[in-house]
Write a protein that holds these residues in place. Structure first.
Motif, PDB file in Angstrom:
ATOM      1  N   GLU A   1      67.418  -1.665  22.784  1.00 17.30           N
ATOM      2  CA  GLU A   1      66.311  -1.075  23.545  1.00 17.30           C
ATOM      3  C   GLU A   1      66.093   0.386  23.168  1.00 17.30           C
ATOM      4  N   LEU A   2      67.195   1.117  22.980  1.00 17.50           N
ATOM      5  CA  LEU A   2      67.086   2.517  22.563  1.00 17.50           C
ATOM      6  C   LEU A   2      66.426   2.626  21.196  1.00 17.50           C
ATOM      7  N   GLU A   3      66.838   1.766  20.298  1.00 23.83           N
ATOM      8  CA  GLU A   3      66.267   1.792  18.943  1.00 23.83           C
ATOM      9  C   GLU A   3      64.785   1.438  18.971  1.00 23.83           C
ATOM     10  N   ASN A   4      64.409   0.511  19.847  1.00 22.59           N
ATOM     11  CA  ASN A   4      62.992   0.161  19.980  1.00 22.59           C
ATOM     12  C   ASN A   4      62.172   1.349  20.483  1.00 22.59           C
ATOM     13  N   LEU A   5      62.730   2.079  21.447  1.00 20.22           N
ATOM     14  CA  LEU A   5      62.052   3.274  21.949  1.00 20.22           C
ATOM     15  C   LEU A   5      61.896   4.309  20.839  1.00 20.22           C
ATOM     16  N   GLU A   6      62.937   4.480  20.052  1.00 18.89           N
ATOM     17  CA  GLU A   6      62.874   5.420  18.928  1.00 18.89           C
ATOM     18  C   GLU A   6      61.752   5.037  17.966  1.00 18.89           C
ATOM     19  N   ASN A   7      61.681   3.768  17.653  1.00 22.54           N
ATOM     20  CA  ASN A   7      60.646   3.304  16.715  1.00 22.54           C
ATOM     21  C   ASN A   7      59.242   3.516  17.279  1.00 22.54           C
ATOM     22  N   GLU A   8      59.085   3.285  18.583  1.00 19.52           N
ATOM     23  CA  GLU A   8      57.767   3.471  19.202  1.00 19.52           C
ATOM     24  C   GLU A   8      57.361   4.944  19.190  1.00 19.52           C
ATOM     25  N   ILE A   9      58.294   5.814  19.543  1.00 20.88           N
ATOM     26  CA  ILE A   9      58.007   7.255  19.522  1.00 20.88           C
ATOM     27  C   ILE A   9      57.658   7.693  18.105  1.00 20.88           C
ATOM     28  N   ASP A  10      58.455   7.225  17.163  1.00 18.55           N
ATOM     29  CA  ASP A  10      58.248   7.565  15.756  1.00 18.55           C
ATOM     30  C   ASP A  10      56.851   7.120  15.292  1.00 18.55           C
ATOM     31  N   HIS A  11      56.456   5.939  15.718  1.00 19.34           N
ATOM     32  CA  HIS A  11      55.150   5.389  15.320  1.00 19.34           C
ATOM     33  C   HIS A  11      53.996   6.210  15.900  1.00 19.34           C
ATOM     34  N   ILE A  12      54.104   6.566  17.195  1.00 17.03           N
ATOM     35  CA  ILE A  12      53.015   7.303  17.844  1.00 17.03           C
ATOM     36  C   ILE A  12      52.895   8.713  17.273  1.00 17.03           C
ATOM     37  N   ILE A  13      54.030   9.353  16.988  1.00 18.54           N
ATOM     38  CA  ILE A  13      53.970  10.669  16.342  1.00 18.54           C
ATOM     39  C   ILE A  13      53.277  10.552  14.995  1.00 18.54           C
ATOM     40  N   SER A  14      53.607   9.504  14.249  1.00 16.97           N
ATOM     41  CA  SER A  14      52.996   9.286  12.931  1.00 16.97           C
ATOM     42  C   SER A  14      51.484   9.126  13.022  1.00 16.97           C
ATOM     43  N   GLU A  15      51.033   8.493  14.095  1.00 12.72           N
ATOM     44  CA  GLU A  15      49.598   8.287  14.277  1.00 12.72           C
ATOM     45  C   GLU A  15      48.866   9.601  14.554  1.00 12.72           C
ATOM     46  N   SER A  16      49.563  10.573  15.150  1.00 18.04           N
ATOM     47  CA  SER A  16      48.917  11.846  15.487  1.00 18.04           C
ATOM     48  C   SER A  16      49.173  12.932  14.444  1.00 18.04           C
ATOM     49  N   ASN A  17      50.082  12.664  13.510  1.00 19.06           N
ATOM     50  CA  ASN A  17      50.450  13.677  12.511  1.00 19.06           C
ATOM     51  C   ASN A  17      50.591  12.993  11.152  1.00 19.06           C
ATOM     52  N   ALA A  18      49.571  13.146  10.304  1.00 23.33           N
ATOM     53  CA  ALA A  18      49.547  12.457   9.008  1.00 23.33           C
ATOM     54  C   ALA A  18      50.688  12.888   8.100  1.00 23.33           C
TER      55      ALA A  18
END
Length: 589
Positions: free
Chosen positions: A507-524
């Motif tokens: 679950e922690l790793e899934n949260l990390e991946n989601e945060i990582d993905h959303i940051i990527s969407e806002s910062n090319a």
């Protein structure tokens, strides 16, 4: 006879309030008219400022008398920050020579800042009168938008307006304290908390005293504090020290609060006792208000609306790093309690008055100050030499009328109190327009940007991404902090919430991946660096409840000001001095 005098006093106060509001209305009308042609208004402002101070040492050096418009002003005067102006400030303070302003400063606002050691911002008598008009204009706008908030009393939490004196007897103090003193009598007459409480230096005792005065006034409809952490601490004090507070109210003895006589000077101690007794007598029916609430709900956390059932408004900062603890606090309150940002203001000056409550953005005071802006992309592309302060180089910034909606800008201000082309290291954005003048919203401190591989991750991007993921998983964060690890070339994110979160490794790793993905969407750039693995996987840790308060105490001991407390929620491991790891309860491996 006493009753007649009271009614007469109340009647005079109402008449005074009406005249004050009429006067402030005309200030608003003048500002609103100026918004039709912001370029003309700004040119008039800069001409007035340089004319007022043309004969100063600074004005002579930069040929103020030859400046005819703001384009010439930008060419003649380089960018400045506090360090490049500090010598002028110190010489004028020590010698009374007119270094920066034609009028001598009558006080200095002391601020720790976020990026440097303490600063002393000079204010002249004209500058103070201008600040007073601005504060009353802000109060007028707030009353116009939220009339219910002004039906009862106001709980205003500030620092002390006078914290000390220089050798020449000129005082220095807190910006919030001075702003309180600058407000019109119709506002000050509604304040539940005596100004003398702001002088208490022991923070535990100070908040217990604030709690005492607040508890016995259930008519409070409006709470005002620059930083929501002050309100959060007040409610924690009431919940954690209720027995002490009840005893102090019953006995009138402040020693119930672990009050040591040497903590408060005798004169101040007597004044606090006098005003507390006066308040208790005036509100004698509510002396045991807290006791009744506890008896009614013995296991329930005491909320603002339990103590102040008619609370309609909380005025506090809503942007930058403070938005996380604020959102957690507000989630416990009913929707009837609204939030109002007091506007973009600092010790240097008040920049805006909030008129857009949806975006919490404000109208620049374009009749008082002169504004310039660098868009963040342009500023980031400049070399250190091009950014240098106090160097005679010309880099064309934008003027107020040239700004675009949704763009982000570094702000530069020129004031009538001796700050010329002063770089604030703050980032603002434009949310819309009032007539033809852009509305500004503070986003974050400029230093709230980290860069390990060229990603230039902003504090606002990190906070929005983490908050979004937390919301999706019903996690209510009270604080979020990110650290860029230079050695590992990765980010460590810390989350504190109201309760300890029990998550397994997956679950922690899934949260990390989601945060990582959303940051990527806002910062090319972040997305590109992650795709190439130049930037490693983000790591997540949960913190014990109370960690944020410990971090705050750590910063206060290092010189931050409690009344103006602010943090940058992103930084580097190499420059971080607080042991977040010590408070970790769960982290990914």
């Amino acid at each position: 006879m006493l009753c007649i005098k009271t009614h007469l006093k109340n009647g005079l106060n109402k008449i005074s309030a009406v005249f004050c509001l009429i006067s402030t209305f005309f200030h608003w009308l003048r500002l609103s008219i100026a918004c039709i042609h912001p370029k003309i208004a700004q040119e008039m402002s800069i001409k007035k400022i340089i004319s007022n101070h043309a004969d100063t040492v600074f004005g002579t050096k930069h040929q103020f008398k030859s400046i005819k418009d703001f384009d010439t002003y930008k060419q003649m005067v380089p960018l400045h920050n506090y360090d490049s102006l500090s010598e002028y400030i110190e010489i004028q303070r020590n010698t009374q020579n007119t270094m920066l302003t034609s009028d001598q400063p009558i006080f200095y606002l002391k601020t720790s800042g976020t990026t440097s050691s303490e600063k002393f911002i000079p204010y002249t008598l004209p500058g103070y009168k201008q600040l007073s008009r601005q504060q009353n204009l802000a109060a007028y706008q707030c009353k116009r938008i939220f009339p219910k908030a002004f039906k009862g009393n106001q709980l205003l939490i500030t620092g002390s307006p006078v914290e000390g004196y220089f050798s020449n007897e000129i005082p220095f103090g807190s910006a919030t304290g001075v702003m309180r003193d600058s407000m019109q009598n119709w506002m000050q007459n509604k304040f539940s908390l005596p100004a003398c409480v702001s002088e208490i230096k022991d923070y535990d005792l100070k908040y217990q005293l604030i709690a005492l005065f607040a508890i016995i006034d259930p008519t409070i409809t409006h709470i005002i504090t620059a930083n929501p952490s002050s309100l959060i601490r007040l409610m924690e004090t009431i919940n954690n020290h209720s027995a002490k507070l009840i005893k102090a109210l019953e006995t009138g003895d402040l020693k119930c609060l672990n009050h040591k006589s040497e903590v408060i000077p005798e004169a101040l101690n007597n004044e606090i006792h006098r005003q507390l007794e006066q308040k208790i007598q005036h509100n004698h029916r509510y002396g045991n208000n807290l006791q009744r609430i506890i008896e009614k709900h013995p296991e329930k956390e005491i909320l603002c609306t339990d103590l102040w059932p008619n609370l309609a408004l909380i005025t506090t900062w809503t942007s930058g790093s403070v938005c996380i603890p604020l959102s957690g606090f507000l989630s416990k309150l009913p929707e009837s309690v609204k939030v109002y940002d007091p506007g973009y203001l600092a010790s240097e000056c008040r920049f805006t008055v909030t008129i857009d409550t949806i975006n919490q953005s404000g109208l620049p005071l374009l009749n008082d100050h002169y504004y310039e802006f660098f868009d963040t992309k342009t500023w980031s592309s400049l070399t250190e030499k091009e950014r240098a302060f106090h160097c005679q180089s010309y880099i064309p910034p934008k003027s107020l009328h040239e700004l675009q909606v949704n763009e982000e800008y570094y702000i530069i201000v020129t004031t009538n109190t001796g700050l010329y082309r002063y770089f604030m290291n703050d980032i603002v954005t434009v949310t819309g327009f009032h007539k033809k003048t852009p509305l500004l919203k503070f986003l974050q401190k400029g230093k709230g940007v980290t860069n390990l591989t060229g990603e230039k991750l902003h504090e606002s991007q990190l906070l929005k991404s983490v908050e979004s993921v937390c919301h999706a998983h019903d996690i209510k964060p009270t604080y979020i902090h990110g650290l860029a690890n230079e050695k590992k070339c990765s980010y460590q994110v810390f989350i504190e919430s109201h309760k300890e979160n029990e998550l397994n490794t997956t679950e922690l790793e899934n949260l990390e991946n989601e945060i990582d993905h959303i940051i990527s969407e806002s910062n090319a750039e972040y997305k590109e660096k992650r795709a190439s693995n130049r930037l490693k996987q983000l790591k997540l840790s949960f913190l014990k409840p109370g960690c944020y308060e410990q971090y705050k105490q750590h910063l206060l001991k290092k010189g931050q000001r409690e009344a103006q407390f602010k943090t940058i929620s992103i930084g580097y491991v190499s420059s971080n001095e607080f042991e977040f790891e010590k408070y970790t309860i769960q982290s990914s491996r």
